[in-house]
Enzyme design. Structure first.
Site, PDB file in Angstrom:
ATOM      1  N   ASN A  17       0.891  -1.164   0.000  1.00 31.06           N
ATOM      2  CA  ASN A  17       0.000   0.000   0.000  1.00 31.06           C
ATOM      3  C   ASN A  17       0.931   1.217   0.000  1.00 31.06           C
ATOM      4  OD1 ASN A  17      -2.849   0.811   2.178  1.00 31.06           O
ATOM      5  ND2 ASN A  17      -2.576   1.145   0.011  1.00 31.06           N
TER       6      ASN A  17
ATOM      7  N   CYS B 256      -6.536   6.152   7.091  1.00 31.52           N
ATOM      8  CA  CYS B 256      -5.804   5.125   6.348  1.00 31.52           C
ATOM      9  C   CYS B 256      -4.817   4.470   7.308  1.00 31.52           C
ATOM     10  CB  CYS B 256      -5.084   5.752   5.161  1.00 31.52           C
ATOM     11  SG  CYS B 256      -4.068   4.599   4.214  1.00 31.52           S
TER      12      CYS B 256
ATOM     13  N   ASN C 290      -2.541   1.772   6.959  1.00 27.41           N
ATOM     14  CA  ASN C 290      -1.175   1.601   6.456  1.00 27.41           C
ATOM     15  C   ASN C 290      -0.515   2.953   6.236  1.00 27.41           C
ATOM     16  OD1 ASN C 290      -1.080  -1.227   6.434  1.00 27.41           O
ATOM     17  ND2 ASN C 290      -2.028  -1.346   4.419  1.00 27.41           N
TER      18      ASN C 290
ATOM     19  N   ASN D 104     -15.429   0.680   1.419  1.00 28.52           N
ATOM     20  CA  ASN D 104     -14.338  -0.215   1.033  1.00 28.52           C
ATOM     21  C   ASN D 104     -14.843  -1.646   1.134  1.00 28.52           C
ATOM     22  OD1 ASN D 104     -11.999   1.830   0.934  1.00 28.52           O
ATOM     23  ND2 ASN D 104     -12.896   2.178   2.954  1.00 28.52           N
TER      24      ASN D 104
ATOM     25  N   GLU E 114     -10.646  -0.567  -2.811  1.00 28.00           N
ATOM     26  CA  GLU E 114     -10.673   0.671  -2.027  1.00 28.00           C
ATOM     27  C   GLU E 114     -11.376   1.803  -2.768  1.00 28.00           C
ATOM     28  OE1 GLU E 114      -7.650   2.238   0.500  1.00 28.00           O
ATOM     29  OE2 GLU E 114      -6.353   0.493   0.139  1.00 28.00           O
ATOM     30  N   ARG E 115     -12.312   2.430  -2.091  1.00 27.26           N
ATOM     31  CA  ARG E 115     -12.925   3.643  -2.627  1.00 27.26           C
ATOM     32  C   ARG E 115     -11.863   4.739  -2.661  1.00 27.26           C
ATOM     33  NH1 ARG E 115     -16.399   6.669   2.195  1.00 27.26           N
ATOM     34  NH2 ARG E 115     -14.641   6.832   3.640  1.00 27.26           N
TER      35      ARG E 115
ATOM     36  N   CYS F 173      -4.834  -3.044   2.665  1.00 29.88           N
ATOM     37  CA  CYS F 173      -5.606  -1.939   3.236  1.00 29.88           C
ATOM     38  C   CYS F 173      -5.604  -2.099   4.750  1.00 29.88           C
ATOM     39  CB  CYS F 173      -7.031  -1.935   2.686  1.00 29.88           C
ATOM     40  SG  CYS F 173      -8.105  -0.707   3.455  1.00 29.88           S
ATOM     41  N   GLY F 174      -5.014  -1.142   5.452  1.00 27.13           N
ATOM     42  CA  GLY F 174      -4.854  -1.270   6.900  1.00 27.13           C
ATOM     43  C   GLY F 174      -6.160  -1.262   7.669  1.00 27.13           C
TER      44      GLY F 174
END
Length: 259
Positions: free
Chosen positions: A13, A74, A76, A171, A188-189, A198-199
């Site tokens: 990411n 977010c 990550n 998401n 992911e949007r 995606c974290g």
């Protein structure tokens, strides 16, 4: 304008990071940010972050999706920004910073992993084939028998743009359960594509897959970009605290670009 930038990634990411402690980049437009994130005409990234000064905190995290619009939390990205702050000398081994969803703590480990404390979760909606919850960003968790065969882009896009999610977006995570881990793939949007990790998504997947046992739990997460770990304390079926997203956060390269 010449913009010095830094590129970091956390399990694939990837992010463009700007040191905005002087406020020089605050006026960047959505179009300019999207151009910086463009993989063909810009630097290329899933999102862009600015590290800014904030009284009472080590720094403030401002996050933009690849489409140039300011995004929600977010995970990550937060871990990568903590690694960046350490590399700058803004922090040492711990961080206390402000993000769009509130206060966060983080710890930089000796092995290069960054452990990021996420927001508490107090609502989990369970349905026959999916679960919905918010871990700083809204997430849709769908259970799969063979994640390798899942059409992540097509199915993720369909769900993300379907009612009641179409206006704000969500998401979409496809999750396969293993004996000792979870495999997670995410649409992911804001990126409007599958990302390598995606974290907030793996955090949501770990919570959605929690056992019935009340107390401390830990989940190993396998993503296309690498391995993460999520630790949390289950208080009830819909209440989770002390949630930590743990994994690598790596410097890739730095440079400058004319905008």
């Amino acid at each position: 304008m010449t913009i010095p930038f830094y590129k970091y990634q956390g399990t694939g990411n990837d992010f463009v990071i700007l040191d905005n402690r002087t406020g020089n980049f605050t006026q960047l437009t959505s179009v300019e940010i999207a151009n910086l994130c463009d993989r063909r005409f810009g630097i290329g990234a899933d999102g862009l972050m600015m590290l800014q000064l904030k009284e009472g905190y080590d720094f403030e995290m401002v996050y933009y999706n690849a489409d140039g619009k300011e995004g929600s939390m977010c995970g990550n990205g937060g871990r990568c920004l903590v690694a960046f702050a350490k590399d700058l000398g803004v922090i040492d081994k711990t961080a206390a910073f402000l993000a769009t969803d509130g206060f966060h703590e983080a710890i930089v480990k000796e092995n290069g992993w960054v452990e990021l404390k996420m927001k508490d979760v107090d609502k989990v909606e369970k349905f026959a084939d999916h679960t919905i919850l918010n871990t700083g960003s809204p997430h849709y968790i769908r259970w799969e028998k063979d994640i390798a065969k899942t059409a992540v882009f097509e199915e993720g896009k369909r769900i993300r743009y379907s009612p009641p999610f179409s206006e704000v977006g969500i998401n979409v995570n496809f999750v396969q359960l293993h004996d000792d881990a979870l495999s997670v793939r995410t649409y992911e949007r804001g990126v409007e594509a599958e990302t390598l990790s995606c974290g907030t998504g793996v955090t949501a997947a770990a919570i959605a897959a929690s056992s019935s046992t009340i107390g401390q739990q830990e989940k190993k997460i396998l993503t296309p970009g690498g391995e993460l770990k999520v630790k949390f304390e289950k208080k009830s079926d819909t209440s989770f605290e002390n949630i930590w997203l743990c994994g690598p956060a790596t410097f890739v390269f730095s440079g400058s670009i004319e905008l």
